[in-house]
Structure formats: structure tokens, C-alpha cells
Design a protein around this motif. Structure first.
Motif, short mmCIF file in Angstrom:
data_model
loop_
_atom_site.label_atom_id
_atom_site.label_comp_id
_atom_site.label_asym_id
_atom_site.label_seq_id
_atom_site.Cartn_x
_atom_site.Cartn_y
_atom_site.Cartn_z
N ARG A 1 0.81 -1.22 0.00
CA ARG A 1 0.00 0.00 0.00
C ARG A 1 0.85 1.27 0.00
NH1 ARG A 1 -3.96 -0.37 3.17
NH2 ARG A 1 -3.77 -2.58 3.65
N VAL B 1 1.17 2.24 -3.58
CA VAL B 1 -0.11 2.61 -4.19
C VAL B 1 -0.57 3.98 -3.70
CG1 VAL B 1 -2.54 1.95 -4.41
CG2 VAL B 1 -0.75 0.19 -4.46
N VAL C 1 -6.01 0.58 -2.08
CA VAL C 1 -6.60 1.48 -3.08
C VAL C 1 -7.71 2.29 -2.40
CG1 VAL C 1 -7.79 1.64 -5.30
CG2 VAL C 1 -6.06 -0.14 -4.93
N GLN D 1 -6.39 6.28 -8.27
CA GLN D 1 -5.49 5.13 -8.08
C GLN D 1 -6.00 3.92 -8.86
OE1 GLN D 1 -5.55 4.82 -3.82
NE2 GLN D 1 -4.01 6.41 -3.50
N MET D 2 -7.31 3.69 -8.80
CA MET D 2 -7.89 2.56 -9.51
C MET D 2 -7.68 2.70 -11.02
SD MET D 2 -11.85 1.22 -9.58
CE MET D 2 -12.38 2.63 -10.57
N MET E 1 -7.62 -5.65 -7.15
CA MET E 1 -7.36 -4.61 -6.16
C MET E 1 -8.20 -4.87 -4.91
SD MET E 1 -9.55 -1.27 -7.27
CE MET E 1 -11.34 -1.30 -7.23
#
Length: 632
Positions: free
Chosen positions: A559, A562, A594, A599-600, A611
Motif C-alpha cells: 500500500r 499505491v 486502493v 489510483q484505480m 485490487m
């Protein structure tokens, strides 16, 4: 009867008392026998060298006394009659060094033990003054001892004698007067070499205060020096600092390479810590992989923190074991004597608290003690007891975080996450208890329960006619190092009835330190049909080529990468590279953490497969997952 009474006095008169000569003969025989017994006892029953020398000294004294009695029984007409059988025995003896000196201090006779001790032949010493072999600093003392023995006194002293080869010997000598016809004719000198004894005492002292493996001072000496330093600091109003250091993950090194290589690593760490250490600092090995540094003088607490951070950087440099580069970090607890009431024990206890806080906050860091932590040790002990009770009372529960396919948006799996339903504090997140569970070893029991409960729950969902999806379960390092892990997993699958393909086990990169063990273990697990994922990928030290050699099904991007892919170009490039590399190796990729649509979309653009994160759903109860699966 009267006649018998008359005969009684005459019978008594027939028992004449022993003469003086007979008594002296009996005394000589008795003393000689006692001496022989002492010699036998010395060599057969006594193993301690110091006690053996004392016993042999007593034997020699008994023999000398017997010889004096014998000589008094048979007065000498000349010195040649001195060589009686009993004296010859003493002179041939190698048990105790004996020397006979005349009134001027010249050597009249000596036994083999005395000659060997000094490095001379008997013929080389006869007629020579003993004083020439005595260290100049001891001559006055020996001269006084000889003079007192000529006055009829027995004197014991420690003197220094120079061996023939030139090295000094420290001797304990007994100077006893030799008396003939009520006149002192010379001195009998009985010697004992104290050098061996001193070396033994020094060795015992070393073992008591130093660590045999690293050669560093041990806990006992450290505490002594700390007490002395605090006493001086109080008088001089100086600041004293303590750094209490513990290696992170050292047990994993021992488990991976064995204790022999673990010891080699400890010696390298000890050398690195003590390298170029200033005079005002002392380093000690406390126990295991724990070290402590005592800074007798510290300018300020900020300087102490600066020193600790520099030390952490030096320890981080890679080590090599079996040709394999090993990276290891450390955590350090710091404390100073700003509270003058603190003694050495209290100060070290505070350093230990600071060390625990550093480990609790993620390790590879240093923390300065704060007075607000005074109850933390008690709280840890209390929490550990409550955790043990929670295992017995089944107070742990599982929440599940959904995992989604990025193309279709369909739920394709769930990750099981443990929570503690504490009876007083409510629902506790893993961060509040997992580190202590890892440290205490209770993580194995908790992990076994999580594995079994996740499989049971998944099978229950499937039996209810819901979509069949895999459940992911995190393995701790302690679980992964168990030799029967594969058989334990097989047993759980058989007990719950869950098909192996619906179970996915997540391991971290740090578990890949032992290539041989992880390969065997992962093959055993994949042979069961269970999937393997690498969690928190990108945060460890493992080489990417492991992914090619290990049976890995999926990577989970940590994470931390991300989170900043929109703000930090470096993180964006790392994520894109991980996805591309994994796909080239036919490994699926899932991104965790996420939280935003941006971000997605980035992950979709770079063809990430799956995800999970708060953007889709936080971890929820099993009932909520059931509702999500029913909704499709």
C-alpha cells in the motif's frame, strides 16, 4: 582372694612406661605415615590445584618435622650424616620445592622440584647464594625472612624470583629454622609457584566479567561500570547515556542458517559496534543478540540520538553468510541520567522500555525514554496474559476485505483479517496485539485458529450456495518456519472440507531469506493445490529472481507504493514495473490500499489484475460478505 590382691601391685609394676626414645620413634613413624597419607590424598582425591599444593605443603612440613625428630634422636657428628633415607626421599621429591640454606644464605641442598622450578641443575646451585636469583625489589623482604628464621621463627612471604630463562616468577616461600643441639644451623625454605594460580584467577575473573564469544564485557561488568559512572557523574554533574541495542529478526537468521552462522553474524556485529569506539564509551554483550553501550559523558540527549542513528546505519551495511548477503537492522532504546534518583538498575530498565517502543513502532529505529512510559512494561505483561486467555476463550474474530477484478469489478476473493473482541477495550485492530503475539510466540496459536476459521467460513458460504471464491490467509514467520506446516494445512482442509484451490496463503518477502527451506515448503504447499501470494511486495530485500524459482501465483503490491502513485512519479514507475515484470513471469498482481478512483484508474491503465482497499470496501464481518456475495 587375698593372694590375688597381693599380686595386683606387682602386675602393675611389670607395665613400665615407654621411654623418651621410644616415644620419639613412634612420633617419627606416625608423622611419616601421616605425610604419606596426605600425599596420596593430594594426588588421588583433590582435583583443585590450589588445594593440592596446600595439601602437599602440609605433607612436606610433616616430613620435615619427622626428620627433625629423627635427627634429635640420632645427633649428627657431621653434615654427611644428614643424608639419611628420609632426607633422600625429600630431596628426590617433585611434589614440593625444598631448599636448604646455610646461615649465610648459600644453597646447601635442594630437591629436584626446586631446581626444575628455577630452571637450574642441582649442581649449578649448590654453594651459590640464593639472593642473586631474587628480584631486586624482593631482596630486602627475603633477607628479613632469613634473619628471622635464624632467630628461630617460621616466616611466610610472597617474593619475586627470576627464572633462568629470564621471566619472573611470583613465589610463596616459607622460611623455617633448622635446629641442631639447640642451635639454628640454617634455613629450610619451602616454595610454591603462585604464577599458575594467578593465571587461573585471571581466567576465572575473565569468565565472570567477559563474554567468551565476542570478547566484550558482559552484563555483570556493564552494570558495575554503569554504577561507577553514575557515581562519578553525580559528583561532576555530567550526563551519562545508555544505548540498549537489539537486532531485528535475528531468530530468523538462526533458523535459516543455524546457530553457528548466527554466532558468526553476532561477532561481526560486535566488531562493527566496537570499531573505533572512543575512550568515553563502553560496549557490552548483554545476552543473545542484545548489546549495550555506556557513554560516560554525553553533551546532550540530541547528541545521544545522533550517535544512535549513526550506529544504526553502520549495522545496516550487508553481511555475508554462506556467500549469501544478509541485511539486518537493529532497534535501540536510549536513556540518560537526567533523573538523579535513578540507579543503574532503574536506568537500564528504562532503556529496555525505550527499546521495546522502538520495536513496537516498526523496528530499525531508536527511541529516547519518556517518563510517560512508566507503566508500559506492566501493560505489556497484562496484555500478554489477556491474549493467552483470549485464545482459550475464543475472543478473536475474523473480518474479511473483498478483492475485486479490475476489469469486471466482480468480487474474486476475500482476505481474512483477525480482530480481537476484547471484553473491556472493545474490538482491537491487529496492530494493537500482533507485534506482542509475534514476540511471545502466541502468534502460532492465533495463526492456526485464523487458518481453520477462514477455511470453515469459506466452506460454509459455499455450502449456502454462494459464489465460490478463494480466501487469503496471512502466514507469520513463526508459522512458516514450522516443519509440519504443509501437513497442518492439509489437516485443516480435510477437517473443514474446503477444496485447496479456494485457499490462498500470503507470505512476506522477509520469509525468503532461506532459499532452501522456502523452496521445499512452498512446493509442499502448492502440491496440495493451495495458492501462494507474496504480500507487501517491494518492501523487502529479496531478489526478483526468486519469483522465477519459487511457485508464486500472485504478487500483492504494498500500500505504501499505491498511496502516492498520483503524487510521486517514482512510486508510479515502481508500480508499473512490478506489474510488467510479474506478467512476464505469468504471475497475477493485486494492489492493496486502493482508496481513490484515480489510483484505480492508474492500475487499470497498467493492466493490474485485482485490487482491494477502502475505495471498494473496508474489512467487514462475515455476515456482510455473505450479503455482498448474494447481491452478486
Amino acid at each position: 582372694m587375698a593372694k590375688d590382691m597381693e599380686d595386683l601391685p606387682s602386675a602393675r609394676n611389670q607395665r613400665s612406661p615407654l621411654s623418651l626414645n621410644e616415644l620419639m620413634n613412634l612420633g617419627v613413624i606416625g608423622l611419616t605415615a601421616m605425610s604419606a597419607v596426605w600425599i596420596v590424598v593430594s594426588f588421588v582425591l583433590i582435583s583443585d590445584m590450589m588445594l593440592r599444593w596446600i595439601s602437599l605443603t602440609v605433607s612436606a612440613a610433616l616430613l620435615v618435622t619427622a626428620a627433625v625428630l629423627w635427627l634429635r634422636r640420632h645427633p649428627l657428628s657431621s653434615f654427611r650424616r644428614f643424608h639419611s633415607a628420609i632426607v633422600d626421599t625429600l630431596l628426590r621429591s617433585e611434589a614440593v620445592p625444598l631448599s636448604v640454606l646455610d646461615r649465610s644464605g648459600r644453597v646447601l641442598e635442594l630437591n629436584e622440584a626446586a631446581g626444575r622450578m628455577l630452571g637450574y641443575q642441582r649442581s649449578e646451585m649448590i654453594g651459590e647464594p640464593l639472593m642473586r636469583m631474587i628480584d631486586p625489589a624482593s631482596r630486602a623482604l627475603l633477607k628479613e625472612s632469613l634473619e628471622r628464621s635464624l632467630q628461630g621463627q617460621t616466616v611466610q612471604n610472597n617474593i619475586s624470583i627470576t627464572h633462568r630463562t629470564g621471566f619472573p616468577l611470583e613465589m610463596q616461600v616459607i622460611c623455617a629454622p633448622m635446629i641442631q643441639d639447640h642451635e639454628v644451623i640454617g634455613t629450610l625454605m619451602i616454595s610454591h609457584d603462585l604464577s599458575d594460580r594467578k593465571r587461573n584467577v585471571e581466567r576465572i575473573r575473565y569468565m565472570a566479567y567477559y563474554d567468551d564469544m565476542t570478547g566484550l564485557p558482559n552484563r555483570t561488568l556493564f552494570q558495575m561500570k554503569l554504577t561507577e559512572s553514575l557515581s562519578r557523574a553525580k559528583e561532576d554533574e555530567k550526563l551519562v547515556g545508555i544505548c540498549y541495542l537489539d537486532l531485528d529478526g535475528f531468530k530468523l537468521v538462526n533458523a535459516s542458517f543455524g546457530r553457528e552462522f548466527g554466532d558468526m553474524l553476532l561477532m561481526q556485529v560486535a566488531e562493527r559496534i566496537s570499531r573505533n569506539l572512543p575512550e568515553h564509551m563502553m560496549v557490552a554483550r548483554m545476552e543473545g543478540d542484545e548489546f549495550a553501550l555506556l557513554l560516560h559523558t554525553v553533551d546532550s540527549e540530541e547528541k545521544l540520538l545522533e550517535f544512535a542513528r549513526h550506529l544504526l546505519k553502520s549495522i545496516e551495511e550487508p553481511y555475508e553468510l554462506k556467500g549469501f548477503p544478509v541485511h539486518i537492522t537493529a532497534s535501540i532504546g536510549l536513556v540518560t541520567n537526567r533523573n538523579e534518583q535513578d540507579d543503574g538498575y532503574t536506568l537500564f530498565k528504562k532503556a529496555d522500555m525505550a527499546l521495546f517502543k522502538a520495536k513496537e513502532n516498526g523496528k530499525n529505529d531508536c527511541m529516547l525514554y519518556s517518563d510517560s512510559w512508566s507503566n508500559s512494561s506492566f501493560e505489556r505483561l497484562k496484555l500478554q496474559h489477556e491474549m493467552y486467555r483470549a485464545i482459550q476463550r475464543r475472543e478473536f474474530v475474523l473480518h474479511y476485505q473483498p478483492q475485486y477484478d479490475l476489469k469486471s469489478g466482480i468480487m474474486v476473493g476475500v482476505e481474512a483479517l483477525v480482530r480481537w473482541n476484547h471484553p473491556v477495550r472493545g474490538l482491537l485492530a491487529p496492530g494493537a496485539f500482533i507485534p506482542l503475539a509475534e514476540e511471545s510466540g502466541m502468534i502460532v496459536q492465533i495463526g492456526d485458529w485464523v487458518l481453520e476459521e477462514a477455511c470453515r467460513q469459506n466452506k460454509e458460504w459455499q455450502d449456502a450456495g454462494l459464489a465460490k471464491i478463494p480466501v487469503s490467509v496471512n502466514l507469520s514467520i513463526r508459522q512458516f518456519l514450522q516443519h509440519d506446516l504443509a501437513s497442518r494445512i492439509a489437516e485443516v482442509l480435510e477437517t473443514t472440507g474446503l477444496e485447496p484451490k479456494y485457499l490462498d496463503l500470503e507470505i512476506t518477502e522477509s520469509m525468503t531469506i532461506d532459499v532452501g527451506h522456502i523452496t521445499r515448503c512452498l512446493l509442499e504447499i502448492t502440491n496440495l493445490g493451495v495458492g501462494i501470494s507474496v504480500d507487501d511486495f517491494g518492501t523487502g530485500y529479496s531478489s526478483f529472481h526468486y519469483l522465477k524459482n519459487f511457485p508464486i501465483d500472485r504478487l500483492k503490491i504494498d500500500r505504501s507504493f499505491v498511496r502516492d502513485i498520483q503524487q510521486d512519479p517514482s512510486d508510479a514507475e515502481i508500480v508499473a514495473a512490478i506489474i510488467a515484470m510479474a506478467h512476464n513471469l505469468n504471475i497475477q498482481v493485486i494492489a492493496e490500499g486502493v482508496e481513490t478512483e484515480e489510483q484505480m484508474e492508474f492500475l487499470k491503465k497498467h493492466r493490474c489484475d485485482e485490487m482491494q482497499g477502502f475505495f471498494c470496501s473496508p474489512p467487514v464481518s462475515s455476515d456482510n460478505i455473505e450479503q455482498m456475495l448474494k447481491a452478486g
